[in-house]
Design a protein around this motif. Structure first.
Motif, PDB file in Angstrom:
ATOM      1  N   PHE A  58     -70.565 -17.032  43.057  1.00 17.31           N
ATOM      2  CA  PHE A  58     -70.150 -18.522  42.602  1.00 17.31           C
ATOM      3  C   PHE A  58     -70.703 -18.230  40.868  1.00 17.31           C
ATOM      4  O   PHE A  58     -70.471 -17.869  40.134  1.00 17.31           O
ATOM      5  CB  PHE A  58     -70.713 -19.750  42.490  1.00 17.31           C
ATOM      6  CG  PHE A  58     -69.922 -20.093  43.824  1.00 17.31           C
ATOM      7  CD1 PHE A  58     -68.795 -20.040  44.146  1.00 17.31           C
ATOM      8  CD2 PHE A  58     -70.484 -20.531  44.818  1.00 17.31           C
ATOM      9  CE1 PHE A  58     -67.773 -20.412  44.740  1.00 17.31           C
ATOM     10  CE2 PHE A  58     -69.807 -21.396  46.363  1.00 17.31           C
ATOM     11  CZ  PHE A  58     -68.396 -20.902  46.628  1.00 17.31           C
ATOM     12  N   LEU A  59     -71.981 -17.307  40.470  1.00 17.95           N
ATOM     13  CA  LEU A  59     -72.998 -16.941  39.877  1.00 17.95           C
ATOM     14  C   LEU A  59     -72.436 -15.954  39.103  1.00 17.95           C
ATOM     15  O   LEU A  59     -72.099 -16.143  37.763  1.00 17.95           O
ATOM     16  CB  LEU A  59     -74.131 -17.188  40.163  1.00 17.95           C
ATOM     17  CG  LEU A  59     -75.038 -17.636  40.466  1.00 17.95           C
ATOM     18  CD1 LEU A  59     -76.353 -18.081  40.774  1.00 17.95           C
ATOM     19  CD2 LEU A  59     -75.177 -19.006  39.243  1.00 17.95           C
ATOM     20  N   ARG A  60     -71.557 -14.698  39.748  1.00 18.23           N
ATOM     21  CA  ARG A  60     -71.091 -13.817  39.006  1.00 18.23           C
ATOM     22  C   ARG A  60     -69.478 -14.256  37.960  1.00 18.23           C
ATOM     23  O   ARG A  60     -69.493 -13.496  37.607  1.00 18.23           O
ATOM     24  CB  ARG A  60     -71.005 -12.577  40.048  1.00 18.23           C
ATOM     25  CG  ARG A  60     -70.818 -11.044  39.898  1.00 18.23           C
ATOM     26  CD  ARG A  60     -70.638 -10.591  40.971  1.00 18.23           C
ATOM     27  NE  ARG A  60     -71.968  -9.970  41.646  1.00 18.23           N
ATOM     28  CZ  ARG A  60     -72.235 -10.240  42.865  1.00 18.23           C
ATOM     29  NH1 ARG A  60     -70.401 -10.772  43.409  1.00 18.23           N
ATOM     30  NH2 ARG A  60     -73.177  -9.717  43.288  1.00 18.23           N
ATOM     31  N   ARG A  61     -69.579 -14.936  39.424  1.00 15.02           N
ATOM     32  CA  ARG A  61     -68.093 -15.559  38.626  1.00 15.02           C
ATOM     33  C   ARG A  61     -67.878 -16.347  37.503  1.00 15.02           C
ATOM     34  O   ARG A  61     -67.545 -16.607  36.010  1.00 15.02           O
ATOM     35  CB  ARG A  61     -66.714 -16.469  39.553  1.00 15.02           C
ATOM     36  CG  ARG A  61     -65.533 -16.273  39.206  1.00 15.02           C
ATOM     37  CD  ARG A  61     -65.061 -18.281  39.899  1.00 15.02           C
ATOM     38  NE  ARG A  61     -65.335 -17.569  41.618  1.00 15.02           N
ATOM     39  CZ  ARG A  61     -65.257 -18.555  42.285  1.00 15.02           C
ATOM     40  NH1 ARG A  61     -64.652 -19.430  41.933  1.00 15.02           N
ATOM     41  NH2 ARG A  61     -65.036 -18.220  43.472  1.00 15.02           N
ATOM     42  N   LEU A  62     -69.154 -17.080  37.615  1.00 12.52           N
ATOM     43  CA  LEU A  62     -69.559 -18.090  36.058  1.00 12.52           C
ATOM     44  C   LEU A  62     -69.681 -17.584  35.403  1.00 12.52           C
ATOM     45  O   LEU A  62     -69.741 -17.675  33.299  1.00 12.52           O
ATOM     46  CB  LEU A  62     -69.901 -19.075  36.381  1.00 12.52           C
ATOM     47  CG  LEU A  62     -69.867 -20.039  37.746  1.00 12.52           C
ATOM     48  CD1 LEU A  62     -70.659 -21.258  38.181  1.00 12.52           C
ATOM     49  CD2 LEU A  62     -68.401 -20.852  36.942  1.00 12.52           C
ATOM     50  N   ARG A  63     -71.308 -16.602  35.302  1.00 15.13           N
ATOM     51  CA  ARG A  63     -71.847 -15.623  34.180  1.00 15.13           C
ATOM     52  C   ARG A  63     -72.118 -16.244  32.896  1.00 15.13           C
ATOM     53  O   ARG A  63     -72.402 -16.567  31.670  1.00 15.13           O
ATOM     54  CB  ARG A  63     -70.519 -14.546  33.180  1.00 15.13           C
ATOM     55  CG  ARG A  63     -69.753 -14.013  34.282  1.00 15.13           C
ATOM     56  CD  ARG A  63     -69.257 -12.614  33.749  1.00 15.13           C
ATOM     57  NE  ARG A  63     -69.881 -12.082  32.884  1.00 15.13           N
ATOM     58  CZ  ARG A  63     -69.171 -11.610  31.606  1.00 15.13           C
ATOM     59  NH1 ARG A  63     -68.175 -11.377  31.277  1.00 15.13           N
ATOM     60  NH2 ARG A  63     -69.298 -11.192  30.388  1.00 15.13           N
ATOM     61  N   PRO A  64     -73.304 -17.195  34.255  1.00 15.44           N
ATOM     62  CA  PRO A  64     -73.963 -18.832  32.443  1.00 15.44           C
ATOM     63  C   PRO A  64     -74.711 -18.293  32.196  1.00 15.44           C
ATOM     64  O   PRO A  64     -75.077 -16.679  32.459  1.00 15.44           O
ATOM     65  CB  PRO A  64     -74.135 -19.774  33.647  1.00 15.44           C
ATOM     66  CG  PRO A  64     -74.932 -18.206  35.439  1.00 15.44           C
ATOM     67  CD  PRO A  64     -73.726 -17.290  35.473  1.00 15.44           C
ATOM     68  N   GLN A  65     -74.851 -18.394  30.892  1.00 13.60           N
ATOM     69  CA  GLN A  65     -75.991 -17.749  30.369  1.00 13.60           C
ATOM     70  C   GLN A  65     -77.367 -18.992  30.197  1.00 13.60           C
ATOM     71  O   GLN A  65     -78.576 -18.314  30.306  1.00 13.60           O
ATOM     72  CB  GLN A  65     -75.750 -18.490  28.306  1.00 13.60           C
ATOM     73  CG  GLN A  65     -74.262 -17.814  28.359  1.00 13.60           C
ATOM     74  CD  GLN A  65     -74.028 -18.554  26.449  1.00 13.60           C
ATOM     75  OE1 GLN A  65     -73.443 -19.558  26.482  1.00 13.60           O
ATOM     76  NE2 GLN A  65     -74.622 -17.639  25.168  1.00 13.60           N
ATOM     77  N   VAL A  66     -77.121 -20.711  30.637  1.00 10.43           N
ATOM     78  CA  VAL A  66     -78.574 -21.054  31.210  1.00 10.43           C
ATOM     79  C   VAL A  66     -78.247 -21.197  32.659  1.00 10.43           C
ATOM     80  O   VAL A  66     -77.548 -21.918  32.917  1.00 10.43           O
ATOM     81  CB  VAL A  66     -78.636 -21.823  30.161  1.00 10.43           C
ATOM     82  CG1 VAL A  66     -80.167 -22.874  30.893  1.00 10.43           C
ATOM     83  CG2 VAL A  66     -79.073 -21.967  28.352  1.00 10.43           C
ATOM     84  N   VAL A  67     -79.358 -21.430  33.498  1.00  7.60           N
ATOM     85  CA  VAL A  67     -79.037 -21.809  34.782  1.00  7.60           C
ATOM     86  C   VAL A  67     -80.664 -22.955  35.217  1.00  7.60           C
ATOM     87  O   VAL A  67     -81.262 -22.809  34.765  1.00  7.60           O
ATOM     88  CB  VAL A  67     -78.818 -20.628  35.745  1.00  7.60           C
ATOM     89  CG1 VAL A  67     -80.069 -21.334  37.711  1.00  7.60           C
ATOM     90  CG2 VAL A  67     -77.977 -20.145  36.480  1.00  7.60           C
ATOM     91  N   GLN A  68     -79.441 -24.125  34.635  1.00  3.30           N
ATOM     92  CA  GLN A  68     -80.865 -25.465  35.166  1.00  3.30           C
ATOM     93  C   GLN A  68     -80.782 -25.729  37.188  1.00  3.30           C
ATOM     94  O   GLN A  68     -79.577 -26.141  37.402  1.00  3.30           O
ATOM     95  CB  GLN A  68     -80.547 -26.630  34.533  1.00  3.30           C
ATOM     96  CG  GLN A  68     -80.907 -27.317  34.472  1.00  3.30           C
ATOM     97  CD  GLN A  68     -82.623 -27.722  34.276  1.00  3.30           C
ATOM     98  OE1 GLN A  68     -82.564 -27.622  32.608  1.00  3.30           O
ATOM     99  NE2 GLN A  68     -83.009 -28.124  35.037  1.00  3.30           N
TER     100      GLN A  68
END
Length: 359
Positions: A58-68
């Motif tokens: 999921f994180l690889r797909r989303l490529r988030p700038q910030v993870v809260q």
């Protein structure tokens, strides 16, 4: 709070929520806002490792700038997963004060211990909802220089007194309105210390048989055998109404003369602020930031002290009976509107995310 934060920031940030378990109560509600919700389903037997691999995917797909992250398991697993994928702007979230055995699962306690060891390496910031929780976690080894406190915030346009709805609930709960109705909104949980409340109520009823108490929340119904047994032990099965879960928190708080918090541990107890936003005074135990929320508008006593809790309830009863309750109700609401509004919370989180990004 996660739902409110997602709702308030979704127009300025591309928000996605990853649940380590399943949709829960808020999954569909978040989707209705246009927020993506992805579920790792780690609560299914044998799904711990597959669930963590889903989290990475999921994180690889989303490529988030910030993870809260939000609470112990998410701090540990979400933080480690994000770092493995190269995310540096990681903000942990602390929502508990103490880690009582029996009140917090063994896996949450283990996650907290591991998180303390990693707190200087994984997150750029650690957000606690409570001053007391921040101090306690620093004492337990969390990096104090990365800790910041952002109190919970409330939409006081939605949370306000509804006298008509409150009166309907009082009648539904009692057949006729009691002279003094106190209540506690809380799930069935050892940390809420219902035995403390019942012991105080038993003392209170010896002096005033016009008092009634209503319990609202998950597990607060007739099917809860341990709760029923506890009520029988204190001889309160006729004086306590078990109302179960209720969606209209403003109506519930408007029905009560006083809201009581009997907990042995809290961080930032939402129900206290919600009651006060509806103009309902509170009697609280001195746990987490409860005293700071109430200020001079209510009563605060030590935890696990039924005599002190009874005395505070008696004082509240006398105060409301001997004078016009409206000024006190107005002071309760004004304190939440002024100190704990949702706009202030949202701005603080956005500032934390910008700080984590380094901009």
């Amino acid at each position: 709070m996660l739902y409110r934060l997602s709702s308030a920031t979704r127009d300025r940030w591309d928000v996605a929520v990853i649940s380590l378990k399943d949709d829960g109560y808020y999954g569909e509600r978040l989707r209705a806002l246009g927020v993506r919700v992805l579920c790792c389903r780690m609560n299914t037997a044998g799904q711990a490792l597959p669930g963590f691999l889903r989290l990475l995917r999921f994180l690889r797909r989303l490529r988030p700038q910030v993870v809260q992250t939000w609470m112990y398991h998410a701090d540990l697993l979400g933080g480690v997963a994000a770092r493995l994928l190269g995310v540096r702007a990681i903000v942990w979230g602390i929502r508990n004060t103490h880690l009582y055995q029996g009140g917090v699962s063994w896996s949450a306690r283990a996650a907290a211990v591991l998180s303390a060891a990693l707190s200087k390496r994984v997150p750029r910031l650690i957000v606690s909802c409570s001053v007391q929780a921040a101090a306690e976690h620093h004492r337990r080894g969390y990096a104090g220089d990365r800790m910041t406190v952002i109190p919970n915030g409330y939409d006081c346009t939605q949370l306000r007194r509804d006298a008509a709805a409150g009166e309907r609930l009082r009648l539904a709960w009692g057949g006729r309105a009691p002279k003094f109705l106190l209540g506690m909104v809380a799930r069935w949980d050892p940390l809420k210390d219902h035995a403390n409340l019942f012991a105080a109520l038993q003392l209170l009823l010896r002096a005033d048989d016009q008092v009634r108490c209503v319990l609202v929340g998950p597990g607060m119904d007739a099917s809860n055998a341990p709760l029923q047994q506890l009520l029988r032990r204190y001889g309160l099965h006729r004086q306590v109404v078990l109302a179960g879960a209720h969606d209209d928190i403003a109506a519930v708080m408007s029905a009560l003369d006083v809201h009581v918090l009997s907990s042995v541990s809290e961080a930032f107890p939402n129900v206290v602020a919600e009651a006060m936003a509806c103009g309902t005074p509170c009697v609280v135990t001195d746990v987490g930031d409860a005293a700071a929320i109430v200020g001079d508008t209510g009563w605060c006593v030590p935890p696990r002290d039924p005599a002190a809790l009874c005395a505070a309830l008696q004082a509240a009863r006398l105060r409301l009976a001997s004078a016009d309750p409206q000024p006190l109700r107005a002071a309760c609401r004004a304190r939440i509107v002024r100190e704990f509004n949702s706009e202030r919370m949202v701005q603080a989180y956005e500032a934390a995310w910008a700080q984590a990004l380094g901009s």
